[in-house]
Structures are given as C-alpha cells and as structure tokens.
Design a protein around this motif. Structure first.
Motif: not given
Length: 218
Positions: A14-34
């Motif tokens: 998609l035109p203009g649809a680039e996002t910066t991919k963040k590095r580092g520790r992945p954020v816990l999803d809701d299930s793992e956080s609970i």
C-alpha cells in the motif's frame, strides 16, 4: 531500523504504508501478561496464607479476573504452584549462571553465590523461593520430579565452588551434613529477616559466610 511494509489482500504494498519496526524485547500479549500476573499474585498468596488456605477465588480476585478465567492459563491450582516454584528456581539459576565462578578465587565465588541466594530469597516481592521451601509437600510426585531436576542444577553450581573451597583450605572439611546445614541456615532467613532492620542483605551474606566457613572475614 528496518521498515515493515503493509500490503493489501493481494500482497501489493500500500502506498505510504511503511511503518518502523521496533527492536528490543517483545511486549507480552494480554494472555501471557495475565499468566505472569497469576504466577506472581499466587506466589504472594501462597506465602502469606499457605497453599491449602488459598482458593482459586482468592487468586482470581487478586489478579482482577473472573473466578473461572484462570482455567484458560492453568488447569489446576497445583499447576500454578508448580509454575511459581519453577519460576523461582529459573530466576535463581539465571542469576548464578551469569557469574563466571570458575574464574574467581573460591571464597569470592562462594560470596557471590551466598549473595545471589539471599537476594533471591529476601528481596521485595521475591516470594517464589519461599513458597518452594515451605509448600514442597503440596507437590504431587511428577511435579516434585520437575522441581528436583532444577534444584539439582542449582546445587551443582554450589558443589563445584565447595570443592574449590576445600582444596584452597577455606573450608576445611565440608561434609554432606555441613552442606545441608548451610542451606538450612541461609533459607531460614526468610522466616526472620526484615528489610530496614539494621542489616543489609550484603552484610547478612558476610555474616553468613563467616558462620558457615567458621573463619574471620578477609
């Protein structure tokens, strides 16, 4: 920093649809956080009230979820107890395995082990090992075997340092009973030590080393 390209359903960018991919520790999803919250809150409750006196409703209320919701993460209360103990042992192992004990003089290596052990046991919100120590009998046989395997790895690191201490003359004759008394002494601090009582954990470690080795500080 790499770019993540967003595409449409055909796979075209998609035109203009680039996002910066963040590095580092992945954020816990809701299930793992609970799940992690269930383990942490359960450890606090098991230590404060005891395993038998803690209900699944107590755990759910502490985490802020419905009483039946925790079944998505653990099948039984015993499974939570095992997770608490395993997490405690894994944390201790990670801390010990970070140390380059073989490169240190034996007494200094022993000092590091004692400090890590006491910090793991006594630091704020470190309820995992205390639960392991005092709720051991609540484990069924398969669960006990899993925890014993971790405990054996933990004690193996100590064994190598104790052998070096004996060879250096810092610990004249460490017997099997001496080693049991050593862990008993260190672990019993969970019953009486209070932060702000006038002695730091590092100072307590020094006192413990003098007591165990029966020698003066160096």
């Amino acid at each position: 920093m790499p770019k993540e390209i967003i595409t449409d359903t055909t796979g075209q960018a998609l035109p203009g649809a680039e996002t910066t991919k963040k590095r580092g520790r992945p954020v816990l999803d809701d299930s793992e956080s609970i799940r992690q919250d269930l383990i942490r809150k359960s450890a606090q409750l098991f230590r404060k009230k005891g395993y038998d006196n803690t209900t699944v409703r107590d755990i759910a209320a502490a985490v802020g979820i419905q009483s039946g919701s925790w079944f998505y993460h653990f099948k039984t209360k015993q499974d939570i107890l095992v997770a608490v103990m395993e997490q405690g042992m894994q944390k201790s192992l990670e801390e010990i395995e970070k140390l380059t004990l073989a490169d240190l003089p034996p007494r200094l290596a022993f000092q590091h082990l004692v400090k890590v052990h006491l910090n793991t046991l006594l630091a704020p919100e470190h309820d995992f090992i205390a639960v392991l120590l005092y709720e051991w009998r609540a484990l069924d046989k398969p669960a006990r075997a899993r925890i014993i395997a971790l405990k054996d790895r933990y004690e193996a690191a100590w064994e190598q340092v104790i052998i070096a201490l004996h060879a250096s003359g810092d610990w004249a004759m460490p017997t099997r009973i001496d080693k049991l008394l050593m862990f008993g002494t260190l672990n019993w601090t969970a019953q009486w030590y209070r932060r702000g009582s006038g002695i730091s954990i590092d100072e307590l470690a020094e006192q413990a080393i003098q007591f165990i080795l029966r020698t003066k500080p160096q």
